[in-house]
Structure formats: C-alpha cells, structure tokens
Design an enzyme around this catalytic site. Structure first.
Site, PDB file in Angstrom:
ATOM      1  CG  ASP A 525     138.761  22.409  74.017  1.00 40.68           C
ATOM      2  OD1 ASP A 525     138.358  22.104  75.156  1.00 40.68           O
ATOM      3  OD2 ASP A 525     139.961  22.634  73.751  1.00 40.68           O
ATOM      4  CG  HIS A 526     132.573  21.163  77.833  1.00 39.76           C
ATOM      5  ND1 HIS A 526     131.888  22.348  77.668  1.00 39.76           N
ATOM      6  CD2 HIS A 526     131.813  20.423  78.674  1.00 39.76           C
ATOM      7  CE1 HIS A 526     130.771  22.314  78.353  1.00 39.76           C
ATOM      8  NE2 HIS A 526     130.698  21.159  78.986  1.00 39.76           N
ATOM      9  NE  ARG A 527     140.955  22.150  76.852  1.00 35.24           N
ATOM     10  CZ  ARG A 527     142.169  22.004  76.331  1.00 35.24           C
ATOM     11  NH1 ARG A 527     143.221  21.886  77.141  1.00 35.24           N
ATOM     12  NH2 ARG A 527     142.346  21.959  75.018  1.00 35.24           N
TER      13      ARG A 527
END
Length: 553
Positions: A525-527
C-alpha cells in the site's frame, strides 16, 4: 385593499450574500404565517425564510441564484381579508371568477426566470402557437458557465418547470427549468458546453397541444390584458418540482442544495442513497458525511458484499448475450469465491498498489529442507521458511505489519505478528492465518500450516482462522510461473508473492555457478510504504532466505 407589509431578509448573523437555492412562492400565492417563502444556503448551513404573517404575495423581488443579506426586500405581503385581495388568490390556481381587473399589476419581468426569452412564446402558446425556443435565462453577472448535467434528450416529453439541465460556476449551482410542457427537439448543447444568457438550448414542440395550452394562460393574460377565461377548462397543473431536486442516475430525486451536491460529487456519493435530515427531507452536508462514515465502518451481509456491476462512478461492463456466438452454460459462483471477489475488489479500488520484484538465492535453504525432510521428522515445505523470514523482516521493518487508521491520519503499529497464507481450494481462495509467528519454530510453523491447509480443503475453517493477519503470503511455487502482482489483503499493507524456483547461472566473481533462484513479488500500500522502504524490506528478505542461519538471530 389590505395592508401591504414589506417582507425582508431577517438577521442572518455573520452571514451575507447568501444564494437563494429554492423559491417556494410566486406572485399571487396565498401564504400562512411562518410558511417558508424561500431557502438560502451558505457553505455551512441551510436556512428557510418564513412569512411574518398571513396574506398574498405581491411584487416578488428575488429569483433563484440571487444573493441576499440582512434587510434585502423579498416581496410585499397583502393582508388577507380585504375584498379586492381575495379574488386574485385563486388566479394562481386555475379558477373561473378571476376577472382581469383583479390583476392590478402584471408579474414583474424579473420574477419570471424566463421572462426575457420565453414570455413572447408563452403568449403564442396561449393563442395556438406550437414551438418554443428555450434559451438560457438571465444569470446575473455570470457568463460562460459550464453544463454539468443534461437531464433531457431529443424526443423526451417534459412538463412545465421540469429541470432541463444544471449549470455550475465556481460559486453556485443553477438549474434551468422548462418554461412549458412539450417535446424536446433540436437539442443544441452537451455536458461541458459553456453557456451565457440568451444561448439557445433547444426547441420545445407541442407547447399548446392537447390540454397543455391553458397552463400558461394566466401569465399570457397578465401580459396581454385579456381575461383569464380558459383555465377552468383544464385540469390543475401538477406542482412544480423544487428547484434544487436533482434527478440522479438511479431515477430517484435527491433533495439537496448546491453546496451539498458539490460536496457529494467530490466524495463520489450518490445523493439518492443518502437519507435527508433537513427540512422536507433535504439532504445537507452533515448527512453526506454521516453516510460516508457509515459506509466505511459498516459490516455488510454476505449477500450485499457481492460487487454490483458499475458503481462508485465506474462505468459498468456492457452486457452481452454470449449465446449469440455459441452454446453456453451458466455456473453459479461458490459462496467463498463471491466473498473473495467482493473483498479483492474493495482492496484493489481502495489501495494504491505498487509491486516490487526480486530474486532470492535459496540453493542452501533447499538443500537443508530436503535433508531435514528425509530425516523422518515433520514434512517441510518452502512455506514455513518464507513465513519465518517474513516475520524476521517485519521486526526490522515494522511498518509492513501495520495498518492505516480509518481516518487515514495515523498508523496502527502491531506488537504481534500473525501471517496469513493463500490456500487454493476447490471452492476458491481462502487465507488462513498463523498466529504468533515470531515465537514459533520452523517445524511448528510447518505443522500448523499443514493443518490449516487441510481444514481449508475440507471447508472446515472457522471465521477466527481467517482473521487478524498482519501480512499475507501467496505461493504459486507448486504450480509454476514466474512473477505476478498479488493484491494487498486490506487492511494489511503488504503481501508477498512467491513463484517456483528456477536454476539460473549466477556470476560469483570468477565464474557462473548454477543457483536456485526464487522469484519474489512484493505488493504494498503506497499510502503507508514508499519504494525505498519496500526495497530495503525485500533485500533483507532475500538475505534471510539466502542464509537460513540468520533466521535464528
């Protein structure tokens, strides 16, 4: 004649220049004390302006989109009970005893949203005309306003005051109603076009056809001075829809103002699904916020988890009849596959995925695994080694075992390590979870994964067997293939894809050596995880698998 009372905008506190989003009365209407005359909406609240007394509305000064402040005059109220005033009241509702003298003053041009463009056409309609050109009404100081919704198409039949299209400037949203009943012809605009006052939109055909002609007759009488004799022959016209009612894609009507509509569009919310708590079930901004919160925290039933075609602003896949191309058979999806499908769809749509690939040299690990299995102990597969290596890597890089808080403002750091693994079953994919991986040995992990895999194949996994994971592993090594892009099992933030090991020539500085290389695919998850952090994690994981002695450190 009764007393005339000026009706003004009351004290609005610190607010001023608030737009009128709904006009609930017109000249000649009879109102009761405290009856709402119009509705104002700021960016923070919606306010109704009530009538200070009972009487008849005269000289209406405002229209939709006007901006009002304290003290601005709205209209005059003629006191009820005066003999001359009693007769005009029914004139707004078709009646026979409304003689021309009762209409002492014609309706001011500014009170009719279409006065500039459609008044002559209305006269023609009353006397037998058939086609009306509909143009953009007076928009005040606004011009070149984009069309954000087009609610009719060529050939549609529309009623008087039905919304034709919606315009939106950077300050307000305006609807353009139909000036009469008829059939839409020659539509000249589309969504995205920018229009100004007087811009031709379409032609309305059959305005005076059938029983429609009497509807504009009272207005025509006010313009021409002829007695309004015709209305008694027609049925009372249907009540006009409130100006801010929006016909949405689902076919229902959302009762909301411009600020609420704009807020809902920014969040991708279908207003037709939001219960309204405002006056007359109006949807306000707080209702949209509450609806979004409920959707994010709700635990839907298994049936409602099945993704519907389209939704959330995503166009649905066009329906096809495959039987046109050959013989077909329809096979229902297994329940587990339905649930997995819904969960994977949510994860894919909500998590910004990145997948990183690498290889781990497992030559020594594989030799050790085979020798340990031949000793007659627990049968060892590659999975427990990978699971243990992942747990050690999460100790070094704990964000891979975390979850994002529901409001997206913080990370929930977990002081435990539960790892799930994807198990392929005849009914679909399931992910049983092995708990407390940090405290378990390779043989313990091998025993537990084997037991859980058997329960999965036998459809005996309980709900607790598939909950609480911090990270997941999807292994295709027994099937084949190389790299792939596994979908993050939200609310986890990472998943490792493992493919089949392949012998490759690897340069050792002097010569190429045959080494067993294991393809790894890390999705995250790039967040929560950035590329550098993920690269360090997968490199550390490769070192751990390349030298299993590190797993005991």
């Amino acid at each position: 004649m009764g007393n005339l009372i000026d009706v003004q905008v009351p004290d609005l506190g610190d607010f001023k220049d608030i737009p009128v989003i709904e006009l609930l009365v017109k000249d000649g209407d009879t109102v009761e004390k405290d009856q709402a005359l119009l509705v104002l909406e700021s960016d923070k609240s919606t306010m109704e302006v009530p009538s200070p007394g009972s009487g008849i509305v005269r000289g209406l000064k405002v229209k939709l989109g006007d901006k009002l402040s304290k003290g601005d005059r709205i209209c005059r109220l003629e006191g009820e009970g005066a003999a001359p005033a009693a007769k005009p009241a029914p004139a707004a509702k078709p009646a026979t005893e409304a003689p021309a003298p009762a209409k002492k003053e014609s309706k001011p041009a500014s009170a009719d949203l279409f006065a500039d463009s459609s008044a002559p056409a209305k006269v023609a309609a009353a006397s037998g005309g058939g086609t009306l050109v509909v143009t953009v009404p007076d928009l005040g100081d606004f011009k070149d306003i984009p069309i954000i919704e087009l609610l009719v198409k060529d050939g549609d039949s529309v009623e008087k005051d039905q919304t034709l299209l919606v315009l939106e400037s950077d300050k307000s949203t305006m609807e353009v109603p139909s000036p009469g009943s008829g059939v839409v012809r020659g539509l000249k605009v589309k969504v995205g076009d920018k229009v100004s006052k007087g811009h031709a939109l379409l032609s309305l055909e059959g305005v005076a056809g059938g029983g429609e002609a009497p509807k504009p007759a009272p207005k025509a009488a006010a313009v021409t001075g002829k007695p309004a004799e015709e209305p008694s022959k027609a049925e009372p016209p249907p009540a006009a829809k409130p100006a801010e009612d929006i016909v949405v894609a689902s076919g229902t009507v959302a009762h909301a103002g411009p600020a609420t509509r704009k807020f809902a569009r920014e969040l991708g919310v279908d207003l037709a699904r939001v219960p309204g708590s405002g006056p007359k079930n109006r949807v306000v901004i707080e209702d949209v916020q509450k609806y979004v919160k409920q959707q994010m925290t709700a635990s839907p039933s298994p049936e409602s988890r099945v993704p519907s075609p389209g939704g959330s602003g995503i166009p649905p896949i066009p329906v096809q009849d495959f039987s046109n191309y050959g013989e077909i058979e329809e096979k229902p999806l297994a329940r587990i596959r339905k649930l997995s499908s819904a969960h994977l769809t949510r994860s894919w749509l909500n998590v910004p995925h990145v997948t990183q690939h690498d290889e781990a040299d497992i030559t020594e690990l594989e030799a050790f695994r085979k020798s340990a299995s031949e000793d007659g102990g627990v049968k060892l597969t590659l999975l427990p080694f990978v699971m243990k290596a992942v747990s050690v890597a999460i100790r070094q890089y704990p964000e891979f075992g975390s979850s994002l808080s529901p409001d997206g403002g913080s990370l929930i750091m977990k002081k435990y390590c539960h790892v799930g693994f994807a198990a392929d079953t005849p009914n679909g994919l399931v992910v049983p979870v092995v708990r407390d991986v940090w405290s378990k040995s390779i043989t313990q992990l091998a025993t537990e994964t084997a037991e859980l895999a058997k329960k999965a194949r036998d459809a005996k996994l309980g709900p607790n067997d598939m909950r609480g994971g911090c990270f997941s592993i999807s292994s295709l090594g027994g099937i084949g293939g190389s790299y792939f892009t596994p979908i993050v099992n939200a609310p986890e933030v990472g998943i490792l894809g493992v493919s089949r090991g392949v012998i490759k020539p690897v340069w050792d500085g002097k010569a190429f050596q045959p080494r067993l290389m294991l393809p790894l695919s890390l999705s995250y998850d790039h967040r929560v995880i950035d590329g550098a952090y993920a690269a360090r994690f997968i490199v550390a994981l490769g070192r751990l698998l390349g030298d299993i002695r590190r797993l005991s450190l």
